[in-house]
Write a protein that holds these residues in place. Structure first.
Motif, PDB file in Angstrom:
ATOM      1  N   THR A 197     -10.681  -5.271  -6.772  1.00 13.99           N
ATOM      2  CA  THR A 197     -10.181  -5.235  -5.371  1.00 13.99           C
ATOM      3  C   THR A 197     -10.684  -3.761  -4.693  1.00 13.99           C
ATOM      4  OG1 THR A 197      -8.035  -4.235  -5.803  1.00 13.99           O
ATOM      5  CG2 THR A 197      -8.344  -6.907  -5.697  1.00 13.99           C
ATOM      6  N   MET A 198     -10.598  -3.879  -3.458  1.00 14.43           N
ATOM      7  CA  MET A 198     -10.952  -2.595  -2.729  1.00 14.43           C
ATOM      8  C   MET A 198      -9.886  -1.424  -2.856  1.00 14.43           C
ATOM      9  SD  MET A 198     -13.933  -2.589  -1.386  1.00 14.43           S
ATOM     10  CE  MET A 198     -14.000  -1.432  -0.364  1.00 14.43           C
ATOM     11  N   GLY A 199      -8.916  -1.758  -3.230  1.00 14.42           N
ATOM     12  CA  GLY A 199      -7.660  -0.822  -3.579  1.00 14.42           C
ATOM     13  C   GLY A 199      -6.729  -1.500  -4.443  1.00 14.42           C
ATOM     14  N   LEU A 200      -5.400  -0.911  -4.417  1.00 12.50           N
ATOM     15  CA  LEU A 200      -4.333  -1.009  -5.025  1.00 12.50           C
ATOM     16  C   LEU A 200      -3.211  -1.916  -4.599  1.00 12.50           C
ATOM     17  CD1 LEU A 200      -3.990   2.235  -7.623  1.00 12.50           C
ATOM     18  CD2 LEU A 200      -4.957  -0.194  -7.953  1.00 12.50           C
ATOM     19  N   ASP A 201      -3.355  -1.920  -3.169  1.00 10.57           N
ATOM     20  CA  ASP A 201      -2.319  -2.816  -2.457  1.00 10.57           C
ATOM     21  C   ASP A 201      -2.828  -4.440  -2.020  1.00 10.57           C
ATOM     22  OD1 ASP A 201      -0.679  -4.059  -0.383  1.00 10.57           O
ATOM     23  OD2 ASP A 201      -0.381  -2.177   0.818  1.00 10.57           O
ATOM     24  N   PRO A 202      -2.259  -5.491  -2.562  1.00  5.99           N
ATOM     25  CA  PRO A 202      -2.768  -6.673  -2.694  1.00  5.99           C
ATOM     26  C   PRO A 202      -2.829  -7.356  -1.050  1.00  5.99           C
ATOM     27  CG  PRO A 202      -0.907  -6.690  -3.881  1.00  5.99           C
ATOM     28  CD  PRO A 202      -1.026  -5.363  -3.649  1.00  5.99           C
ATOM     29  N   ARG A 203      -1.720  -6.540  -0.446  1.00  9.82           N
ATOM     30  CA  ARG A 203      -1.707  -7.063   1.064  1.00  9.82           C
ATOM     31  C   ARG A 203      -2.739  -6.543   2.126  1.00  9.82           C
ATOM     32  NH1 ARG A 203       4.355  -4.488   1.399  1.00  9.82           N
ATOM     33  NH2 ARG A 203       3.094  -3.048   0.212  1.00  9.82           N
ATOM     34  N   ARG A 204      -3.284  -5.531   1.443  1.00 10.11           N
ATOM     35  CA  ARG A 204      -4.222  -4.920   2.669  1.00 10.11           C
ATOM     36  C   ARG A 204      -5.567  -4.896   1.934  1.00 10.11           C
ATOM     37  NH1 ARG A 204      -3.131   1.089   1.749  1.00 10.11           N
ATOM     38  NH2 ARG A 204      -4.372   0.620  -0.013  1.00 10.11           N
ATOM     39  N   ASP A 205      -5.991  -4.832   0.535  1.00  8.58           N
ATOM     40  CA  ASP A 205      -7.163  -4.430  -0.036  1.00  8.58           C
ATOM     41  C   ASP A 205      -7.859  -5.786  -0.408  1.00  8.58           C
ATOM     42  OD1 ASP A 205      -6.944  -1.789   0.235  1.00  8.58           O
ATOM     43  OD2 ASP A 205      -5.675  -1.612  -1.366  1.00  8.58           O
ATOM     44  N   ARG A 206      -9.014  -6.017   0.065  1.00 11.22           N
ATOM     45  CA  ARG A 206      -9.573  -7.213  -0.039  1.00 11.22           C
ATOM     46  C   ARG A 206     -10.112  -7.542  -1.673  1.00 11.22           C
ATOM     47  NH1 ARG A 206     -15.166  -8.173  -0.253  1.00 11.22           N
ATOM     48  NH2 ARG A 206     -16.019  -6.124   0.342  1.00 11.22           N
TER      49      ARG A 206
END
Length: 218
Positions: free
Chosen positions: A35-44
């Motif tokens: 993903t684009m980061g470590l927050d599944p709510r925010r990161d694609r």
């Protein structure tokens, strides 16, 4: 559209937006995400990796419409596989991955097994439960994490990124076999399976914001 790469770790099949029709990966499928980061709510969600444990990996890349892709709407085969009740999905740190997949594809990924949960339940003599640690300690395999923080949102992935992504699923079947044997030996297999059964719910709670403060905290 698909293409095949041959890497030192195994064969990698890269697919755009979905798995090909008719592909069977067996009753137990190793799965990971990038993903684009470590927050599944925010990161694609950018990439889903899968392996049947045969030394080959299938990578499904999602490219947003802004970069000429089709987003997540075409992933019918992948969604069916990940939500199939008769296929076990094997993860390392499933809590994050099932949340990211639910957020992007709108599916409940189940049933699942998680090597990180299993390791924490049975390898209580160490606090090193990362995938790299498990591969080294239990399998004698060294995997590189050099590409972990690379740009997974790019329209074109490099061969190095594909090889790294594949390495995250190619060893999960062997790891689970070792950990399952340890769990049986220590009488904790039932507890591990119950924890894994709860992980899809845990992921949904994370998406609702119940990761901090934890719903189960005082």
């Amino acid at each position: 559209m698909s293409k095949t790469l041959f890497t030192p770790g195994g064969t990698v099949h890269l697919h755009a937006h979905d798995l090909p029709d008719g592909l069977s990966l067996g009753p137990v499928v190793a799965v990971d995400t990038e993903t684009m980061g470590l927050d599944p709510r925010r990161d694609r969600l950018c990439l889903v990796q899968l392996s049947s444990g045969d030394g080959a990996a299938h990578l499904v890349q999602f490219v947003p419409e802004a970069l000429g892709g089709r987003g997540f709407g075409a992933a019918h085969n992948l969604s069916r596989l990940l939500s199939a009740p008769d296929v076990i999905k094997l993860f390392h740190f499933a809590r994050f991955d099932v949340a990211a997949l639910h957020n992007a594809l709108g599916i409940t990924v189940a049933p699942v097994r998680c090597t990180k949960v299993a390791s924490k339940l049975v390898r209580t003599y160490t606090d090193r439960h990362g995938l790299k640690d498990l591969c080294r300690d239990l399998l004698g395999v060294e995997i590189s994490k050099q590409q972990q923080t690379s740009d997974w949102g790019a329209a074109e992935l490099t061969p190095e990124q594909c090889a790294y992504a594949a390495s995250d699923v190619l060893h999960l079947h062997a790891l689970w076999a070792r950990l399952e044997a340890l769990l049986r030996r220590e009488g904790r297999l039932e507890l591990a399976l119950a924890c894994c059964d709860f992980l899809p719910v845990r992921g949904k709670l994370d998406l609702l914001g119940y990761d901090e403060p934890d719903l189960f905290a005082h």
